[in-house]
Design a protein around this motif. Structure first.
Motif, PDB file in Angstrom:
ATOM      1  N   ALA A  51      56.439  31.108  35.938  1.00 13.64           N
ATOM      2  CA  ALA A  51      55.205  31.787  35.568  1.00 13.64           C
ATOM      3  C   ALA A  51      54.745  32.769  36.631  1.00 13.64           C
ATOM      4  N   ILE A  52      53.741  33.540  36.260  1.00 12.10           N
ATOM      5  CA  ILE A  52      53.043  34.425  37.202  1.00 12.10           C
ATOM      6  C   ILE A  52      51.622  33.897  37.325  1.00 12.10           C
ATOM      7  N   TRP A  53      51.169  33.783  38.562  1.00 11.89           N
ATOM      8  CA  TRP A  53      49.852  33.210  38.877  1.00 11.89           C
ATOM      9  C   TRP A  53      49.034  34.245  39.637  1.00 11.89           C
ATOM     10  N   LYS A  54      47.719  34.219  39.432  1.00  6.91           N
ATOM     11  CA  LYS A  54      46.794  35.042  40.217  1.00  6.91           C
ATOM     12  C   LYS A  54      45.620  34.157  40.636  1.00  6.91           C
ATOM     13  N   PRO A  55      45.022  34.445  41.800  1.00  8.00           N
ATOM     14  CA  PRO A  55      43.871  33.641  42.210  1.00  8.00           C
ATOM     15  C   PRO A  55      42.642  33.951  41.351  1.00  8.00           C
TER      16      PRO A  55
END
Length: 157
Positions: free
Chosen positions: A84-88
């Motif tokens: 996956a791609i995660w962002k804060p």
């Protein structure tokens, strides 16, 4: 879950369970660079809720922890794993899944993460790589392989 990285010790610093290779210049990069992208394989061992020791400061305890310490750079703004791609989160700074790679389920992501994962309301599917991106990666792999083979030959000589 806040993008902190530990490459120094597992356990108490004075009496660690395991001593790791250390950070090199990573601590300075983590606080001095405008923003940081993290790439890693997603496993429960690597995706822990809290680390024993900070080698590279991400968002610390979350929220405005960087700002309270006088660190004025953005810190980790993107986490790319093999799932996956995660962002804060803009407020809490806890990493949130914003995009799943094709064929990956929420359950797979949760099963390989050491905290309760938050998923974005508008969850995307990661687009496949372009032909140029694939060509660039394959070229990099070929050059890396050639360099390592050259090193092995030099050691044997």
């Amino acid at each position: 879950k806040f993008g902190n990285i530990n490459t120094t010790v597992i356990g108490d610093y004075a009496h660690p369970k395991t001593r790791l290779p250390g950070g090199g210049g990573a601590p300075e990069i983590a606080t001095s660079s405008k923003e940081i992208y993290i790439t890693m394989a997603q496993t429960k061992r690597g995706m822990v809720e809290k680390i024993d020791f900070f080698t590279s400061f991400g968002h610390g305890e979350g929220g405005d922890h960087r700002k309270r310490l006088g660190i004025d750079t953005a810190g980790p703004t993107l986490l790319i794993t093999d799932l996956a791609i995660w962002k804060p989160d803009p407020v809490t700074k806890e990493f949130t899944v914003v995009s799943l790679h094709p064929g990956v389920s929420r359950e797979q992501v949760q099963a390989t993460c050491g905290w309760v994962v938050t998923f974005a309301e508008a969850l995307d599917e990661t687009p496949p790589p372009t032909e140029l991106e694939l060509k660039t990666l394959r070229n990099l792999q070929a050059r890396t392989k050639a360099a390592h083979e050259g090193t092995a030959k030099e050691k044997a000589a």
